[in-house]
Design a protein around this motif. Structure first.
Motif, PDB file in Angstrom:
ATOM      1  N   GLU A  17       0.817  -1.215   0.000  1.00 34.46           N
ATOM      2  CA  GLU A  17       0.000   0.000   0.000  1.00 34.46           C
ATOM      3  C   GLU A  17       0.853   1.268   0.000  1.00 34.46           C
ATOM      4  N   PRO A  18       1.848   1.391   0.903  1.00 28.95           N
ATOM      5  CA  PRO A  18       2.686   2.603   0.854  1.00 28.95           C
ATOM      6  C   PRO A  18       3.453   2.748  -0.459  1.00 28.95           C
ATOM      7  N   LEU A  19       3.868   1.617  -1.045  1.00 27.90           N
ATOM      8  CA  LEU A  19       4.616   1.677  -2.295  1.00 27.90           C
ATOM      9  C   LEU A  19       3.773   2.207  -3.441  1.00 27.90           C
ATOM     10  N   SER A  34      14.468   0.583  -9.655  1.00 26.44           N
ATOM     11  CA  SER A  34      15.097  -0.646 -10.143  1.00 26.44           C
ATOM     12  C   SER A  34      15.529  -1.532  -8.986  1.00 26.44           C
ATOM     13  N   MET A  35      15.981  -0.952  -7.903  1.00 31.47           N
ATOM     14  CA  MET A  35      16.362  -1.746  -6.728  1.00 31.47           C
ATOM     15  C   MET A  35      15.136  -2.396  -6.088  1.00 31.47           C
ATOM     16  N   LEU A  36      14.021  -1.696  -6.075  1.00 29.33           N
ATOM     17  CA  LEU A  36      12.773  -2.253  -5.559  1.00 29.33           C
ATOM     18  C   LEU A  36      12.334  -3.452  -6.402  1.00 29.33           C
ATOM     19  N   ALA A  37      12.338  -3.278  -7.712  1.00 25.55           N
ATOM     20  CA  ALA A  37      11.958  -4.375  -8.605  1.00 25.55           C
ATOM     21  C   ALA A  37      12.901  -5.558  -8.420  1.00 25.55           C
ATOM     22  N   HIS A  38      14.176  -5.282  -8.330  1.00 25.71           N
ATOM     23  CA  HIS A  38      15.167  -6.334  -8.145  1.00 25.71           C
ATOM     24  C   HIS A  38      14.903  -7.108  -6.849  1.00 25.71           C
ATOM     25  N   ALA A  39      14.570  -6.392  -5.776  1.00 27.82           N
ATOM     26  CA  ALA A  39      14.295  -7.049  -4.493  1.00 27.82           C
ATOM     27  C   ALA A  39      13.091  -7.982  -4.594  1.00 27.82           C
ATOM     28  N   VAL A  70      18.931   1.239 -15.900  1.00 22.62           N
ATOM     29  CA  VAL A  70      18.457   0.472 -17.052  1.00 22.62           C
ATOM     30  C   VAL A  70      18.861  -0.991 -16.919  1.00 22.62           C
ATOM     31  N   SER A  71      20.124  -1.232 -16.567  1.00 18.77           N
ATOM     32  CA  SER A  71      20.602  -2.612 -16.505  1.00 18.77           C
ATOM     33  C   SER A  71      19.925  -3.408 -15.393  1.00 18.77           C
ATOM     34  N   VAL A  72      19.735  -2.804 -14.235  1.00 14.49           N
ATOM     35  CA  VAL A  72      19.084  -3.518 -13.128  1.00 14.49           C
ATOM     36  C   VAL A  72      17.615  -3.775 -13.454  1.00 14.49           C
ATOM     37  N   MET A  73      16.966  -2.812 -14.094  1.00 17.24           N
ATOM     38  CA  MET A  73      15.563  -2.999 -14.444  1.00 17.24           C
ATOM     39  C   MET A  73      15.404  -4.066 -15.530  1.00 17.24           C
ATOM     40  N   ILE A  74      16.319  -4.104 -16.492  1.00 18.85           N
ATOM     41  CA  ILE A  74      16.273  -5.160 -17.510  1.00 18.85           C
ATOM     42  C   ILE A  74      16.408  -6.524 -16.848  1.00 18.85           C
ATOM     43  N   PHE A  75      17.338  -6.645 -15.913  1.00 21.98           N
ATOM     44  CA  PHE A  75      17.496  -7.908 -15.193  1.00 21.98           C
ATOM     45  C   PHE A  75      16.187  -8.282 -14.497  1.00 21.98           C
TER      46      PHE A  75
END
Length: 113
Positions: A17-19, A34-39, A70-75
């Motif tokens: 909810e907060p996110l 990208s760090m959030l998506a990676h987690a 870009v690279s972390v989000m692609i991963f």
């Protein structure tokens, strides 16, 4: 987390909810996104309702993203196996690919001849 058998699902669910609000705010930048998506992907929560929101926000932010984001989000988007699922993965990958090409071309132009 996964190797230590820590039950991370309740923590990530409590963040949903907060996110949702943060994703639409001005404080959300590409690196954090990208760090959030990676987690989420790293701990195996690829079916979280937060990720389609992340993919959409990342798509909109792609034109101004740096190479690391870009690279972390692609991963993350490819590891989440969202391509072909109708969750916005294809659009995000296309936007990230276009940005990566742009970054590579600008680096090439900046090199001394």
């Amino acid at each position: 987390f996964a190797q230590a058998s820590i039950r991370h699902q309740p923590l990530f669910r409590s963040l949903e909810e907060p996110l949702s609000g943060w994703l639409n705010g001005k404080d959300c930048d590409t690196r954090q996104l990208s760090m959030l998506a990676h987690a989420y992907v790293r701990v195996g929560l690829t079916q979280s309702p937060v990720l389609p929101l992340v993919w959409e926000r990342a798509r909109r932010m792609a034109p101004s993203s740096d190479a690391h984001g870009v690279s972390v989000m692609i991963f993350s988007v490819t590891k989440a196996s969202v391509l072909g699922t109708g969750t916005g993965g294809e659009e995000l990958v296309a936007a990230l690919g276009a940005r990566l090409v742009e970054l590579l071309q600008s680096d090439r132009r900046a090199e001394p001849t």
